[in-house]
Design an enzyme around this catalytic site. Structure first.
Site, mmCIF file in Angstrom:
data_model
loop_
_atom_site.group_PDB
_atom_site.id
_atom_site.type_symbol
_atom_site.label_atom_id
_atom_site.label_comp_id
_atom_site.label_asym_id
_atom_site.label_seq_id
_atom_site.Cartn_x
_atom_site.Cartn_y
_atom_site.Cartn_z
ATOM 1 N N ASN A 8 -22.358 127.308 -54.605
ATOM 2 C CA ASN A 8 -22.953 126.006 -54.469
ATOM 3 C C ASN A 8 -24.243 126.753 -55.368
ATOM 4 O O ASN A 8 -24.931 127.802 -54.759
ATOM 5 C CB ASN A 8 -23.080 125.066 -53.001
ATOM 6 C CG ASN A 8 -23.290 126.819 -52.764
ATOM 7 O OD1 ASN A 8 -22.288 128.302 -52.010
ATOM 8 N ND2 ASN A 8 -23.835 127.156 -51.148
ATOM 9 N N GLU A 53 -23.433 132.083 -49.491
ATOM 10 C CA GLU A 53 -23.792 130.878 -48.341
ATOM 11 C C GLU A 53 -25.721 131.982 -47.605
ATOM 12 O O GLU A 53 -25.729 131.677 -46.910
ATOM 13 C CB GLU A 53 -22.562 131.538 -47.250
ATOM 14 C CG GLU A 53 -22.260 130.412 -46.915
ATOM 15 C CD GLU A 53 -21.551 129.252 -48.140
ATOM 16 O OE1 GLU A 53 -20.265 130.648 -49.046
ATOM 17 O OE2 GLU A 53 -21.749 128.286 -49.373
ATOM 18 N N ASP A 102 -21.555 121.901 -50.228
ATOM 19 C CA ASP A 102 -21.242 122.422 -50.546
ATOM 20 C C ASP A 102 -20.032 122.758 -51.323
ATOM 21 O O ASP A 102 -18.924 123.207 -50.890
ATOM 22 C CB ASP A 102 -20.936 123.443 -49.545
ATOM 23 C CG ASP A 102 -20.502 124.166 -49.438
ATOM 24 O OD1 ASP A 102 -20.964 125.614 -50.214
ATOM 25 O OD2 ASP A 102 -19.187 125.419 -48.692
#
Ligand code: CA
Ligand code: CA
Length: 584
Positions: A275, A193, A317
């Site tokens: 991701n 992230e 994601d």
């Protein structure tokens, strides 16, 4: 003669006492069938989480009761996602905020505690969790939230070696249990992230010396250290950025945050990747290798031997980190060397573990909206462009793309919580969740150490009655054999045993024991806080023990939107519970 007998007695006492024999490669490889210890995450490097023990079984389990409970103490009571390891009467278990405890397995008494002094700037995306240690020789090895590997003396808890794996200020952290293969400790990294670059690395388990590094984003070079020299070990996937536009591969994510499994039969490591970064897929046309994939890696060199991408050009994601678990089955009189994995994206995949070929795929959640299905030959998802969150560049103000409802939510049909495979029923037990999300894209740019999403979202339940579903899935047919619904989302691992039992915990605090064939609930015990850890079982002094860590937390209360409201009343904690049958 008398003196000899006495020294023999002393030796016998010493051998049966705690912390004597170091863990060997053989111990790790044989872990699943040696019931007197648990020396690897996954109860065996293949990660089947299956125990051959059957003293605790469908007839006796109702008599099972706690024998001790151990508190991690302090104010750090949250998110206990650990799986304990057991060796020579000692339990090695991690707790939130990068802590390790050694506990006497007979009494629950603490032997030592190691508390990593973490810097203020750590950036865990999804709670301050840790999933467990690895054991090797007389070392207890684990990863920290500031992205270090630490090896502790198993007897004293003192640091034997410590290595920085990556820069926590760039968003790297480690939460997974490391894996030891052929004397090397193998680790991945978290941080998808924050636009980090995922990688898998091998270190000499005894000294902490780096042996090889394998980045998991196409274009980055891997290295192996040979006779003290750094040698190039091939670019991941050929040309730099071949499946990425421009320079986006330089901050491409694909974090290897859940660690991996190892199959000695084909001599391959299996690691999943998260991701691609950022979440806004319109910024990065292409498949974005090797994000949202399973990678088979040579444990000696770090070379990628094969890859299978579950969500090419991910826009939701759907991290592909979930564990790939080896199993064999017979079809048309032939043994198939397979491996299965239940993905964040809601599909379960059965692959040929020798070459990564797709055998079959099927949904393990009730509804999937982001794809129409899987190509039956390749397993590649069949996309419906209308169900991909829209491009903000095409919106009237350029700030928010069209919002879509996607099922599963980004927390996944399954998230980190590990599945189990029973060699008796030949079924996989999959902790899954039924939830949706509103998701939309926003403009974003990479900045070191800052969140790199380019997306907004709200998660919501699909049903009023339940979110969590423990499913028994037949990997040969793709059929759900039975299911057990749970009000709160499931977030802990599963254990299958020869006693025809399946154990798992719930956020409501229950350790549950179900009939592995039918799903009938036979055992329930409330541990006082939500269970998001994974149970283990072992044999000691002729009795079968079972332990599970209790302590609510993890990603759901932090990211769960509407779902977080549903679980707001659940209390945090940090306790190891240990059970066995009464003596007689
Ligand atoms: Ca064992
Ligand atoms: Ca992710």
């Amino acid at each position: 003669m008398k003196r000899f007998a006495l020294s023999a007695l002393v030796a016998a006492v010493a051998v049966s006492g705690p912390l004597q024999a170091g863990v060997t490669d053989k111990d790790i490889l044989n872990d699943q069938m040696t019931a007197e210890d648990v020396v690897s995450n996954g109860m065996g490097p293949r990660g089947q989480r299956y125990s051959p023990l059957e003293n605790i079984n469908t007839d006796t389990v109702q008599q099972m009761r706690p024998v001790w409970a151990f508190s991690f103490g302090g104010e750090k009571q949250r998110g206990q996602e650990s799986q304990p390891l057991i060796k020579d009467g000692v339990m090695y278990v991690t707790a939130s905020y990068s802590r390790v405890f050694a506990v006497d397995t007979r009494t629950g008494e603490e032997l030592w505690e190691y508390n990593a002094r973490l810097p203020d700037g750590i950036m865990p995306c999804c709670d301050v969790i840790n999933r467990g240690v690895a054991l090797y020789d007389n070392l207890v090895i684990f990863g920290t939230l500031d992205a270090k590997l630490v090896a502790l003396d198993a007897k004293t808890g003192k640091v034997k070696w410590k290595k920085k794996v990556e820069d926590y200020k760039a968003g790297y952290s480690i939460t997974a249990a490391p894996l030891v293969v052929k004397g090397k400790v193998i680790t991945g990294v978290s941080g998808g992230e924050f636009g980090i670059v995922g990688k898998v690395e091998a270190y000499d388990a005894k000294t902490g010396k780096l042996a090889w590094t394998r980045p998991t984003v196409e274009g980055h070079m891997g290295y192996i250290w040979k006779d003290g020299k750094k040698v190039e070990n091939g670019i991941s996937g050929g040309e730099a950025g071949k499946t990425w536009p421009g320079d986006l591969w330089k901050s491409g994510g694909a974090a290897t945050w859940l660690g991996g499994t190892y199959d000695p039969d084909v001599d391959l490591l299996f690691f999943g990747t998260g991701n691609p970064a950022p979440w806004n897929s319109h910024l990065r046309p292409g498949d974005n290798l090797f994000s949202s994939s399973r990678l088979a890696i040579d444990p000696d060199t770090g070379k990628i031997v094969w890859h299978f991408q579950t969500t090419p050009h991910d826009g939701w994601d759907y991290d592909g980190v979930n564990e790939l678990v080896s199993f064999d089955y017979t079809a048309n009189g032939k043994t198939i060397k397979a491996a299965a994995t239940a993905d964040r994206n809601g599909f379960m995949y059965v692959l040929n573990r020798e070459d990564g070929d797709f055998i079959r795929g099927f949904p393990f959640v009730d509804k999937i909206t982001w794809a129409k299905g899987l190509d039956p030959k390749t397993g590649r998802p069949i996309y419906d462009p209308a169900n991909r969150p829209g491009n903000p560049a095409e919106s009237s103000d350029g700030k928010k793309g069209e919002s879509v409802v996607a099922i599963p939510s980004f927390l996944g049909g399954k998230n980190w919580m590990p599945i189990a495979y029973s060699q008796d029923t030949e079924l996989f037990y999959v902790p899954s969740n039924e939830w949706a999300m509103d998701i939309w894209n926003e403009p974003t740019a990479y900045k070191k150490g800052a969140a790199y999403l380019g997306a907004g979202f709200t998660i919501k339940p699909n049903n009023d009655e339940y979110i969590g579903v423990l499913r028994a899935m037949d990997p040969k047919t793709g059929k759900e054999v039975w299911r057990h619904n749970n009000y709160a989302p499931l977030w802990g691992g599963v254990l299958a045993t020869k006693g025809n039992l399946v154990f798992f915990g719930t956020p409501e605090g229950y350790l549950k024991g179900l009939n592995a064939k039918t799903g009938e609930v036979i055992y329930e015990f409330n541990t006082g806080s939500g269970i998001v850890g994974s149970p283990v079982t072992w044999m000691q002094d002729g009795e079968q023990y079972l332990s599970v860590v209790s302590g609510w937390g993890g990603a759901v209360p932090l990211w769960g939107g509407e779902v977080a409201k549903r679980v707001k009343h659940l209390n945090q904690g940090g306790t190891v519970w240990t059970f066995k049958l009464p003596k007689s």
